[in-house]
Design a protein around this motif. Structure first.
Motif, mmCIF file in Angstrom:
data_model
loop_
_atom_site.group_PDB
_atom_site.id
_atom_site.type_symbol
_atom_site.label_atom_id
_atom_site.label_comp_id
_atom_site.label_asym_id
_atom_site.label_seq_id
_atom_site.Cartn_x
_atom_site.Cartn_y
_atom_site.Cartn_z
ATOM 1 N N HIS A 128 -26.304 66.152 19.549
ATOM 2 C CA HIS A 128 -25.987 67.578 19.613
ATOM 3 C C HIS A 128 -27.047 68.440 18.950
ATOM 4 O O HIS A 128 -27.145 69.625 19.224
ATOM 5 N N TYR A 129 -27.854 67.847 18.080
ATOM 6 C CA TYR A 129 -28.901 68.607 17.402
ATOM 7 C C TYR A 129 -30.176 68.691 18.228
ATOM 8 O O TYR A 129 -31.087 69.432 17.887
ATOM 9 N N LYS A 171 -27.901 77.674 17.276
ATOM 10 C CA LYS A 171 -28.348 76.954 18.464
ATOM 11 C C LYS A 171 -28.086 77.786 19.724
ATOM 12 O O LYS A 171 -28.863 77.740 20.673
ATOM 13 N N GLN A 209 -23.623 62.882 16.859
ATOM 14 C CA GLN A 209 -23.962 64.101 16.137
ATOM 15 C C GLN A 209 -25.443 64.419 16.298
ATOM 16 O O GLN A 209 -25.815 65.570 16.519
ATOM 17 N N ALA A 210 -26.288 63.409 16.228
ATOM 18 C CA ALA A 210 -27.729 63.612 16.381
ATOM 19 C C ALA A 210 -28.046 64.152 17.768
ATOM 20 O O ALA A 210 -28.926 65.011 17.920
ATOM 21 N N PHE A 232 -24.947 76.073 12.276
ATOM 22 C CA PHE A 232 -25.889 75.336 13.106
ATOM 23 C C PHE A 232 -25.660 75.638 14.587
ATOM 24 O O PHE A 232 -26.595 75.973 15.315
ATOM 25 N N TYR A 233 -24.429 75.492 15.043
ATOM 26 C CA TYR A 233 -24.147 75.689 16.459
ATOM 27 C C TYR A 233 -24.276 77.156 16.870
ATOM 28 O O TYR A 233 -24.699 77.461 17.980
ATOM 29 N N GLU A 241 -21.821 73.427 9.978
ATOM 30 C CA GLU A 241 -21.721 73.105 11.408
ATOM 31 C C GLU A 241 -21.609 74.384 12.235
ATOM 32 O O GLU A 241 -22.278 74.545 13.259
#
Length: 117
Positions: free
Chosen positions: A96-97, A13, A93-94, A9-10, A6
């Motif tokens: 945020h992706y 991003k 959650q999806a 990922f962030y 996580e």
């Protein structure tokens, strides 16, 4: 995903390197590497700062979504909180992706886009 996944990922991003991300929290590149690979976990105070930095609830960052509160006062007594189902959690959650543009499109479709001041 794991906590380390996580964080990675962030971080990506936001377009930050491990060195840049670590500097935001006064940490080294090695500390970020350790978090992302699961060797160590950041202190709770750092996790709270990360959640604020990423503008997500900490429960999303640690992979344990469950309660959503509209504001801090409501969170104290859960008077205005919604307990999030596993399905709702996966949807959040999806979201945020998605890219900012995709998030904005969904907000428009759902008529929940924020008014600009």
């Amino acid at each position: 995903m794991t906590l380390g996944q996580e964080i990675k990922f962030y971080r990506k991003k936001k377009g930050l390197t491990q060195t840049e991300f670590g500097a935001v929290f006064g940490m080294s590149k090695q500390a970020v590497y350790s978090w992302e690979t699961g060797l160590y976990a950041p202190d709770i105070s750092v996790l709270l700062k990360m959640a604020d930095f990423f503008q997500i609830p900490i429960c999303m960052l640690v992979g344990r979504p469950g309660v959503y509160c509209r504001d801090q006062e409501a969170a104290a007594d859960h008077s205005d909180c919604t307990f999030v189902s596993k399905k709702d959690s996966r949807i959040l959650q999806a979201l945020h992706y998605l890219s900012p543009e995709e998030q904005q499109a969904i907000e428009i479709l759902l008529h929940i886009h924020e008014k600009q001041s």
